[in-house]
Enzyme design. Structure first.
Site, PDB file in Angstrom:
ATOM      1  N   ARG A 109     -12.912  -6.832   9.510  1.00 24.56           N
ATOM      2  CA  ARG A 109     -13.249  -5.631   8.746  1.00 24.56           C
ATOM      3  C   ARG A 109     -14.734  -5.560   8.401  1.00 24.56           C
ATOM      4  O   ARG A 109     -15.216  -4.513   7.978  1.00 24.56           O
ATOM      5  CB  ARG A 109     -12.451  -5.604   7.440  1.00 24.56           C
ATOM      6  CG  ARG A 109     -10.955  -5.575   7.616  1.00 24.56           C
ATOM      7  CD  ARG A 109     -10.273  -5.658   6.260  1.00 24.56           C
ATOM      8  NE  ARG A 109      -8.829  -5.828   6.379  1.00 24.56           N
ATOM      9  CZ  ARG A 109      -7.956  -4.823   6.415  1.00 24.56           C
ATOM     10  NH1 ARG A 109      -8.379  -3.585   6.354  1.00 24.56           N
ATOM     11  NH2 ARG A 109      -6.659  -5.062   6.496  1.00 24.56           N
ATOM     12  N   ASP A 152      -4.180  -0.364  -3.300  1.00 22.20           N
ATOM     13  CA  ASP A 152      -4.334   0.769  -2.380  1.00 22.20           C
ATOM     14  C   ASP A 152      -3.303   1.846  -2.666  1.00 22.20           C
ATOM     15  O   ASP A 152      -2.532   2.269  -1.799  1.00 22.20           O
ATOM     16  CB  ASP A 152      -4.278   0.314  -0.919  1.00 22.20           C
ATOM     17  CG  ASP A 152      -5.599  -0.291  -0.453  1.00 22.20           C
ATOM     18  OD1 ASP A 152      -6.474  -0.555  -1.312  1.00 22.20           O
ATOM     19  OD2 ASP A 152      -5.765  -0.500   0.755  1.00 22.20           O
ATOM     20  N   HIS A 169      -4.006  -8.278  -3.237  1.00 20.34           N
ATOM     21  CA  HIS A 169      -4.012  -7.229  -2.219  1.00 20.34           C
ATOM     22  C   HIS A 169      -4.462  -7.749  -0.865  1.00 20.34           C
ATOM     23  O   HIS A 169      -3.846  -7.460   0.160  1.00 20.34           O
ATOM     24  CB  HIS A 169      -4.915  -6.075  -2.652  1.00 20.34           C
ATOM     25  CG  HIS A 169      -4.970  -4.981  -1.635  1.00 20.34           C
ATOM     26  ND1 HIS A 169      -3.905  -4.133  -1.415  1.00 20.34           N
ATOM     27  CD2 HIS A 169      -5.929  -4.612  -0.744  1.00 20.34           C
ATOM     28  CE1 HIS A 169      -4.213  -3.294  -0.451  1.00 20.34           C
ATOM     29  NE2 HIS A 169      -5.427  -3.555  -0.011  1.00 20.34           N
ATOM     30  N   ASN A 198      -8.611  -2.800  -2.344  1.00 18.24           N
ATOM     31  CA  ASN A 198      -9.989  -2.494  -1.957  1.00 18.24           C
ATOM     32  C   ASN A 198     -10.281  -0.995  -2.017  1.00 18.24           C
ATOM     33  O   ASN A 198     -11.444  -0.583  -2.098  1.00 18.24           O
ATOM     34  CB  ASN A 198     -10.291  -3.043  -0.555  1.00 18.24           C
ATOM     35  CG  ASN A 198      -9.450  -2.406   0.533  1.00 18.24           C
ATOM     36  OD1 ASN A 198      -8.215  -2.460   0.484  1.00 18.24           O
ATOM     37  ND2 ASN A 198     -10.084  -1.791   1.520  1.00 18.24           N
ATOM     38  N   HIS A 199      -9.234  -0.169  -2.003  1.00 21.66           N
ATOM     39  CA  HIS A 199      -9.446   1.280  -2.094  1.00 21.66           C
ATOM     40  C   HIS A 199      -9.489   1.787  -3.530  1.00 21.66           C
ATOM     41  O   HIS A 199      -9.708   2.985  -3.740  1.00 21.66           O
ATOM     42  CB  HIS A 199      -8.386   2.036  -1.299  1.00 21.66           C
ATOM     43  CG  HIS A 199      -8.733   2.161   0.146  1.00 21.66           C
ATOM     44  ND1 HIS A 199      -9.393   3.256   0.664  1.00 21.66           N
ATOM     45  CD2 HIS A 199      -8.555   1.307   1.180  1.00 21.66           C
ATOM     46  CE1 HIS A 199      -9.588   3.080   1.960  1.00 21.66           C
ATOM     47  NE2 HIS A 199      -9.082   1.903   2.304  1.00 21.66           N
ATOM     48  N   HIS A 236      -1.171   4.469  -0.441  1.00 27.48           N
ATOM     49  CA  HIS A 236      -2.209   5.318   0.164  1.00 27.48           C
ATOM     50  C   HIS A 236      -1.937   6.817   0.034  1.00 27.48           C
ATOM     51  O   HIS A 236      -1.997   7.561   1.012  1.00 27.48           O
ATOM     52  CB  HIS A 236      -2.409   4.945   1.634  1.00 27.48           C
ATOM     53  CG  HIS A 236      -3.384   3.821   1.840  1.00 27.48           C
ATOM     54  ND1 HIS A 236      -4.694   3.891   1.430  1.00 27.48           N
ATOM     55  CD2 HIS A 236      -3.226   2.597   2.403  1.00 27.48           C
ATOM     56  CE1 HIS A 236      -5.303   2.768   1.724  1.00 27.48           C
ATOM     57  NE2 HIS A 236      -4.433   1.949   2.306  1.00 27.48           N
ATOM     58  N   HIS A 238      -2.471  -4.706   2.404  1.00 27.89           N
ATOM     59  CA  HIS A 238      -3.779  -4.493   3.041  1.00 27.89           C
ATOM     60  C   HIS A 238      -3.745  -4.175   4.522  1.00 27.89           C
ATOM     61  O   HIS A 238      -4.716  -3.666   5.068  1.00 27.89           O
ATOM     62  CB  HIS A 238      -4.628  -5.746   2.784  1.00 27.89           C
ATOM     63  CG  HIS A 238      -6.093  -5.617   3.001  1.00 27.89           C
ATOM     64  ND1 HIS A 238      -6.814  -4.487   2.668  1.00 27.89           N
ATOM     65  CD2 HIS A 238      -7.001  -6.503   3.492  1.00 27.89           C
ATOM     66  CE1 HIS A 238      -8.088  -4.685   2.936  1.00 27.89           C
ATOM     67  NE2 HIS A 238      -8.229  -5.894   3.450  1.00 27.89           N
ATOM     68  N   ASP A 240      -6.247   7.232  -1.569  1.00 28.40           N
ATOM     69  CA  ASP A 240      -7.046   7.434  -0.345  1.00 28.40           C
ATOM     70  C   ASP A 240      -6.145   7.627   0.866  1.00 28.40           C
ATOM     71  O   ASP A 240      -4.989   7.226   0.895  1.00 28.40           O
ATOM     72  CB  ASP A 240      -8.016   6.276  -0.086  1.00 28.40           C
ATOM     73  CG  ASP A 240      -9.273   6.354  -0.943  1.00 28.40           C
ATOM     74  OD1 ASP A 240      -9.607   7.462  -1.404  1.00 28.40           O
ATOM     75  OD2 ASP A 240      -9.919   5.311  -1.142  1.00 28.40           O
ATOM     76  N   ARG A 241      -6.748   8.245   1.908  1.00 28.78           N
ATOM     77  CA  ARG A 241      -6.067   8.565   3.157  1.00 28.78           C
ATOM     78  C   ARG A 241      -5.038   9.677   2.957  1.00 28.78           C
ATOM     79  O   ARG A 241      -5.239  10.799   3.374  1.00 28.78           O
ATOM     80  CB  ARG A 241      -5.383   7.338   3.768  1.00 28.78           C
ATOM     81  CG  ARG A 241      -6.315   6.201   4.103  1.00 28.78           C
ATOM     82  CD  ARG A 241      -7.158   6.530   5.297  1.00 28.78           C
ATOM     83  NE  ARG A 241      -7.882   5.360   5.786  1.00 28.78           N
ATOM     84  CZ  ARG A 241      -8.783   5.400   6.748  1.00 28.78           C
ATOM     85  NH1 ARG A 241      -9.087   6.545   7.312  1.00 28.78           N
ATOM     86  NH2 ARG A 241      -9.405   4.318   7.137  1.00 28.78           N
ATOM     87  N   ASP A 259       0.821  -1.213   0.000  1.00 25.97           N
ATOM     88  CA  ASP A 259       0.000   0.000   0.000  1.00 25.97           C
ATOM     89  C   ASP A 259       0.859   1.268   0.000  1.00 25.97           C
ATOM     90  O   ASP A 259       1.836   1.367   0.735  1.00 25.97           O
ATOM     91  CB  ASP A 259      -0.884   0.048   1.246  1.00 25.97           C
ATOM     92  CG  ASP A 259      -1.784  -1.167   1.403  1.00 25.97           C
ATOM     93  OD1 ASP A 259      -1.323  -2.293   1.132  1.00 25.97           O
ATOM     94  OD2 ASP A 259      -2.942  -0.992   1.817  1.00 25.97           O
TER      95      ASP A 259
END
Length: 497
Positions: free
Chosen positions: A401, A272, A353, A304-305, A245, A428, A275-276, A243
């Site tokens: 989750r 990923d 992922h 997943n993002h 991010h 992840h 995001d964030r 990730d």
């Protein structure tokens, strides 16, 4: 009662039945809760969960213990567990308002807006003067109504892709733009290198060039299979990254430490990307440029993002709209739908992922057959590739989750034996050292965003390997970035982390 506060300091929970806990045991549980609270305040959420759990084991009759652990689970993105604990707190004490708040927050993070709205209604009912709760209720209600409206007017068969409607020829380069330029509409090595420095100096790429890159990468992804095969030649180096991010300055540092991508220095980025972090646009455009430049030596897996719901909540859509346009944000969704879901290295190492599956019968051919051109579903192979996590104990468990599953070392070994593989690599999850070796060395996690969200204090890591497939880990600390905080572009509803 904004839920950005500290965990509950005092015990105000009620028992639904006479307690058989002695005064001495109750006192010890309170001491454990205090230890957990201190870990929480130090942002050591894993140890906070551990000590809240010990307090619960001693005295399972206190709503605040479950409420506090729910809060800690929120901070570690274990939204399924956060929902479960908040619900347990409410079973013990229906008047425990933070239980409604935290359950709503967790369901919100899972994109379950209608369920979250019911809990926000309860918070507002009992705390009508809570401005934060009222704002979240109003915004959540707006989203629920908007989704209902969109479903009512949507006609899937006639909906056109944005990629098919863009008129690139009519777009004009801003006359003030002084950054890198595509050569005859194409990415070159010089363009990619110049773009890196351009972004590093906090500059934007012209909108027309962004659209050109997105249309070209969309066409490229459409030609790729759901499971891509990678061959590492004898003694050649290959790098797997986890990730990112939206942490562009840490991505820049990876290339500084490990070399820029090239045919001689190939990479796989394992989902990923966005995001964030608040430099997601810079990250994704950099990665797309290298993919266009080296389509057979630079690989990207969906995380997943890379999905519409996550992007709407955790900042990417807001960032694209702020820096460019809403139309462009929607085009990114179309592009992400074509990202491959997994990669197979030298026919022996599977990289995805998230993780493995709810069935022991899944084969590599089953993965190859997945129709990936869609938003991730709530169950099945595609969902589990993007969302699942390993667990230390044998067997399978519901996901912490709230999406996917948790799988043990026996499940990993069965999958490897069934598909003649040596091990799996996944991402992840934040890891303090940037990586983790689990399941007797057969399940490796790599996470490449150091000091995740500027708060977690973790190292980042990448994996280098050659054709012998032995993983060699390179770890690094976070580097400085411009003063734009993570989640700066996220909807205000999602500022709970």
């Amino acid at each position: 009662m904004a839920d950005k506060s500290s965990p509950e300091e005092t015990t105000n929970g009620k028992s639904t039945s006479p307690s058989d806990v002695s005064e001495e045991t109750a006192k010890k549980a309170e001491e454990l809760k205090t230890i957990a609270n201190n870990y929480f305040k130090a942002q050591n959420f894993e140890d906070a969960v551990k000590y809240y759990s010990e307090a619960i084991d001693l005295n399972p009759n206190v709503a605040a213990y479950f409420g506090n652990r729910s809060f800690a689970y929120l901070r570690t993105e274990c939204f399924g567990s956060a929902v479960e604990d908040a619900s347990k707190a409410l079973e013990l004490d229906r008047s425990y308002i933070k239980g409604y708040y935290r359950r709503a927050t967790a369901n919100l993070a899972l994109g379950k807006f209608k369920i979250a709205l019911k809990d926000y209604e309860m918070v507002v009912k009992y705390r009508p003067n809570d401005k934060d709760a009222k704002a979240k209720y109003t915004e959540c209600n707006k989203i629920v109504k908007q989704q209902a409206f969109e479903r009512a007017i949507r006609v899937e068969d006639t909906k056109k892709n944005i990629a098919d409607t863009l008129d690139i020829a009519s777009m004009v380069i801003d006359e003030k733009y002084a950054g890198p330029k595509l050569t005859e509409g194409k990415v070159t090595r010089n363009f990619a290198e110049t773009l890196l420095e351009h972004f590093h100096s906090e500059n934007k790429l012209d909108k027309k060039y962004v659209y050109q890159i997105l249309l070209q990468i969309n066409e490229l992804f459409r030609t790729l299979p759901t499971l891509c095969d990678i061959t590492i030649p004898d003694k050649a180096k290959f790098t797997v990254c986890g990730d990112i991010h939206g942490q562009f300055y840490d991505l820049y540092n990876i290339f500084k430490l490990n070399g820029l991508p090239s045919e001689e220095n190939p990479y796989l980025f394992n989902g990923d990307f966005v995001d964030r972090g608040s430099f997601s646009v810079e990250v994704i455009l950099t990665l797309f440029c290298f993919k266009l430049l080296y389509p057979n030596h630079f690989f990207l897996s969906r995380g997943n993002h890379e999905s519409e719901t996550m992007n709407q909540m955790y900042g990417f859509f807001g960032e694209v709209r702020s820096k460019y346009t809403t139309q462009m944000a929607e085009l990114f969704t179309e592009v992400y739908n074509w990202l491959p879901l997994a990669h197979l290295i030298n026919k022996k190492v599977l990289v995805m992922h998230g993780g493995l599956f709810s069935s022991d019968d899944v084969t590599l051919d089953d993965i190859r057959k997945v129709d990936r051109n869609r938003q991730p579903p709530d169950s099945g192979i595609m969902c589990e590739l993007l969302w699942s996590d390993p667990q230390p104990q044998a067997g399978r468990s519901p996901s912490k989750r709230g999406v996917g599953i948790q799988f043990g070392p026996d499940i990993t070994q069965k999958f490897l034996d069934h598909n003649d593989l040596e091990y799996v690599i996944r991402s992840h999850e934040v890891k303090s050292d940037g990586y983790e070796i689990a399941h007797n060395g057969k399940c490796i996690t790599v996470f490449s965003a150091p000091n995740y969200c500027d708060t977690m204090g973790n190292k980042g890591a990448i994996i280098n390997m050659t054709s012998d497939l032995k993983p060699n880990f390179v770890t690094y600390e976070a580097v400085a970035h411009p003063n734009v905080k993570p989640m700066a572009y996220a909807n205000s509803m999602f500022g709970f982390m």
